[in-house]
Scaffold this motif. Structure first.
Motif, PDB file in Angstrom:
ATOM      1  N   ASP A  50       0.804  -1.224   0.000  1.00 41.42           N
ATOM      2  CA  ASP A  50       0.000   0.000   0.000  1.00 41.42           C
ATOM      3  C   ASP A  50       0.838   1.275   0.000  1.00 41.42           C
ATOM      4  O   ASP A  50       0.315   2.370   0.214  1.00 41.42           O
ATOM      5  CB  ASP A  50      -0.941   0.010   1.200  1.00 41.42           C
ATOM      6  CG  ASP A  50      -0.203   0.009   2.542  1.00 41.42           C
ATOM      7  OD1 ASP A  50       1.054   0.005   2.549  1.00 41.42           O
ATOM      8  OD2 ASP A  50      -0.881  -0.003   3.590  1.00 41.42           O
ATOM      9  N   LYS A  99      -3.673   6.133   0.924  1.00 41.18           N
ATOM     10  CA  LYS A  99      -4.834   5.666   1.670  1.00 41.18           C
ATOM     11  C   LYS A  99      -4.584   4.266   2.214  1.00 41.18           C
ATOM     12  O   LYS A  99      -4.361   3.324   1.457  1.00 41.18           O
ATOM     13  CB  LYS A  99      -6.078   5.676   0.777  1.00 41.18           C
ATOM     14  CG  LYS A  99      -6.491   7.084   0.367  1.00 41.18           C
ATOM     15  CD  LYS A  99      -7.775   7.070  -0.459  1.00 41.18           C
ATOM     16  CE  LYS A  99      -8.156   8.493  -0.853  1.00 41.18           C
ATOM     17  NZ  LYS A  99      -9.388   8.530  -1.677  1.00 41.18           N
ATOM     18  N   GLY A 119      -5.244   0.584   3.818  1.00 34.66           N
ATOM     19  CA  GLY A 119      -6.270  -0.426   3.663  1.00 34.66           C
ATOM     20  C   GLY A 119      -6.162  -1.236   2.395  1.00 34.66           C
ATOM     21  O   GLY A 119      -6.591  -2.395   2.355  1.00 34.66           O
ATOM     22  N   SER A 176      -4.737  -4.743   2.477  1.00 34.98           N
ATOM     23  CA  SER A 176      -5.493  -5.879   3.018  1.00 34.98           C
ATOM     24  C   SER A 176      -6.366  -6.551   1.960  1.00 34.98           C
ATOM     25  O   SER A 176      -7.156  -7.442   2.281  1.00 34.98           O
ATOM     26  CB  SER A 176      -6.364  -5.427   4.203  1.00 34.98           C
ATOM     27  OG  SER A 176      -7.278  -4.422   3.815  1.00 34.98           O
ATOM     28  N   CYS A 179     -15.235   0.680  -3.373  1.00 37.58           N
ATOM     29  CA  CYS A 179     -14.151   0.615  -2.398  1.00 37.58           C
ATOM     30  C   CYS A 179     -12.793   0.602  -3.084  1.00 37.58           C
ATOM     31  O   CYS A 179     -12.107  -0.428  -3.184  1.00 37.58           O
ATOM     32  CB  CYS A 179     -14.314  -0.610  -1.507  1.00 37.58           C
ATOM     33  SG  CYS A 179     -15.812  -0.545  -0.505  1.00 37.58           S
ATOM     34  N   ASN A 239      -9.839  -1.718  -1.925  1.00 39.71           N
ATOM     35  CA  ASN A 239      -9.524  -1.277  -0.564  1.00 39.71           C
ATOM     36  C   ASN A 239     -10.687  -1.602   0.366  1.00 39.71           C
ATOM     37  O   ASN A 239     -11.678  -0.859   0.425  1.00 39.71           O
ATOM     38  CB  ASN A 239      -9.235   0.222  -0.530  1.00 39.71           C
ATOM     39  CG  ASN A 239      -8.639   0.668   0.799  1.00 39.71           C
ATOM     40  OD1 ASN A 239      -8.929   0.074   1.846  1.00 39.71           O
ATOM     41  ND2 ASN A 239      -7.821   1.704   0.781  1.00 39.71           N
ATOM     42  N   ARG A 294     -11.125  -1.245   3.402  1.00 39.72           N
ATOM     43  CA  ARG A 294     -11.353  -0.341   4.535  1.00 39.72           C
ATOM     44  C   ARG A 294     -12.102   0.924   4.137  1.00 39.72           C
ATOM     45  O   ARG A 294     -12.373   1.776   4.983  1.00 39.72           O
ATOM     46  CB  ARG A 294     -10.015   0.041   5.173  1.00 39.72           C
ATOM     47  CG  ARG A 294      -9.292  -1.129   5.817  1.00 39.72           C
ATOM     48  CD  ARG A 294      -8.076  -0.660   6.574  1.00 39.72           C
ATOM     49  NE  ARG A 294      -7.196  -1.760   6.917  1.00 39.72           N
ATOM     50  CZ  ARG A 294      -5.974  -1.617   7.418  1.00 39.72           C
ATOM     51  NH1 ARG A 294      -5.494  -0.393   7.630  1.00 39.72           N
ATOM     52  NH2 ARG A 294      -5.230  -2.671   7.693  1.00 39.72           N
ATOM     53  N   VAL A 328     -18.060  -2.816   0.468  1.00 36.43           N
ATOM     54  CA  VAL A 328     -16.935  -3.752   0.384  1.00 36.43           C
ATOM     55  C   VAL A 328     -17.368  -5.032  -0.312  1.00 36.43           C
ATOM     56  O   VAL A 328     -16.665  -5.558  -1.190  1.00 36.43           O
ATOM     57  CB  VAL A 328     -16.382  -4.068   1.793  1.00 36.43           C
ATOM     58  CG1 VAL A 328     -15.325  -5.164   1.722  1.00 36.43           C
ATOM     59  CG2 VAL A 328     -15.799  -2.803   2.424  1.00 36.43           C
TER      60      VAL A 328
END
Length: 361
Positions: free
Chosen positions: A44, A49, A51, A54, A270, A306, A308, A315
């Motif tokens: 990342d 940003k 997240g 993941s 997302c 992303n 998050r 999501v």
């Protein structure tokens, strides 16, 4: 946005029809038996940003590996790339170079290993910086390749032209041979040399391009299809025109680097840099279906999801959209698949199917 001459467009549209023989369509209705190597890149540092790193974990929790196996794929999960940051690497207006150099070296080496096992490499990001390593590894393993970059953005800035210094906006400029003179020396990146000619690169889905990037696209006549071209010609025509332009002899291994922000923000909310007016999910699937039908698709990146960002519903929508793109990349047909072996079906079931064809929905 399209820089291909109109004569070439008309000629290519006619040639496209020949790509759809009945035998080819029937071949692609069969269950896929691709050998797939899945590589997670939880990176990342190419943007700001948190997240997006993941993404690989979210896909695994969603059951991506099991679903691919359920489609008939021989799947080997190579896990997530691990690396140690190289300290002290700095270049003006290029953030986190120590992370980029270390991680993408590991990505490149992993892609070479997967491809050398005879598997298609499916890389799950992570931000689009991953493309530096995946494409470098693909070229090292296979020689020259053809690249479809499916993205709202051109990712064609250098450190001298980037408005942010974020490396996820620079991969194509780093990979293109013709742009090598536009870069300073990059410490820690000696393993990576510009390995791909611009003539073997095509964009699909562009709609948010910096002025310098547009200048480079025009100057080097890069094959670039914006959303207006897709609206005019349709996504199947655009994809096949792009493929014919970057691989006119139908001979090169194909790499598709798919940024989820190429889809409209309603389809995939997302992601870190959403842009309205993008591809529908159906169009994204069609790009991958056409790429799979070439029988030369050997590497796919799916990046910039992303988990998050947004609500749990957002999501889920984004991950499901990405999963549909990936399924198309391994040969899943929306027409459905016949059983691999009819004799394995219970005899009564087969009798009912064969004698009562109108009982199904």
């Amino acid at each position: 946005m399209c820089i291909i001459p109109q004569v070439m467009l008309k000629s290519s549209c006619l040639k496209t029809c020949s790509r759809f023989s009945s035998n080819r369509v029937l071949m692609n209705l069969r269950r896929s038996h691709n050998k797939v190597g899945v590589l997670g890149v939880p990176f990342d540092k190419g943007q700001l940003k948190g997240g997006v790193g993941s993404g690989p974990e979210a896909f695994r929790k969603l059951g991506l590996i099991e679903e691919l196996r359920g489609l008939g794929c021989d799947v080997k999960d190579f896990g997530d790339v691990r690396y140690e940051q190289i300290e002290g690497l700095t270049v003006k207006n290029m953030t986190a170079l120590g992370h980029v150099a270390a991680c993408q070296k590991e990505v490149s080496d992993s892609v070479v290993r997967i491809l050398n096992e005879g598997r298609m490499c499916l890389t799950i990001g992570g931000d689009h910086t991953c493309g530096i390593g995946t494409i470098d590894g693909h070229v090292k393993a296979k020689g020259n390749i053809a690249l479809l970059w499916v993205d709202a953005h051109a990712d064609l800035n250098t450190n001298a032209t980037s408005p942010t210094g974020n490396v996820h906006g620079m991969p194509v400029a780093l990979l293109a041979k013709e742009l090598s003179d536009y870069w300073p020396y990059l410490p820690g990146m000696d393993w990576q040399q510009p390995r791909l000619s611009i003539r073997n690169i095509a964009y699909i889905g562009l709609r948010d391009i910096d002025s310098y990037e547009r200048l480079v696209i025009d100057k080097f006549a890069i094959t670039a299809f914006g959303m207006e071209d897709i609206e005019r010609y349709g996504i199947i025509e655009v994809t096949n025109m792009a493929l014919r332009r970057i691989d006119p002899n139908d001979s090169l291994p194909l790499h598709v680097s798919f940024d989820i922000d190429s889809l409209d923000a309603l389809e995939a909310p997302c992601t870190g840099t959403p842009v309205r007016g993008g591809l529908t999910l159906r169009e994204g699937i069609q790009i991958m279906e056409e790429s799979y039908r070439t029988q030369r698709l050997s590497a796919v990146d799916l990046v910039e999801v992303n988990p998050r960002l947004g609500s749990p519903a957002d999501v889920r929508i984004t991950l499901e959209a990405a999963k549909h793109i990936i399924r198309a990349a391994v040969g899943y047909s929306r027409r459905g698949h016949s059983p691999e072996n009819v004799s394995d079906l219970p005899q009564q079931t087969f009798h009912n199917i064969s004698t009562s064809p109108h009982n199904s929905k």
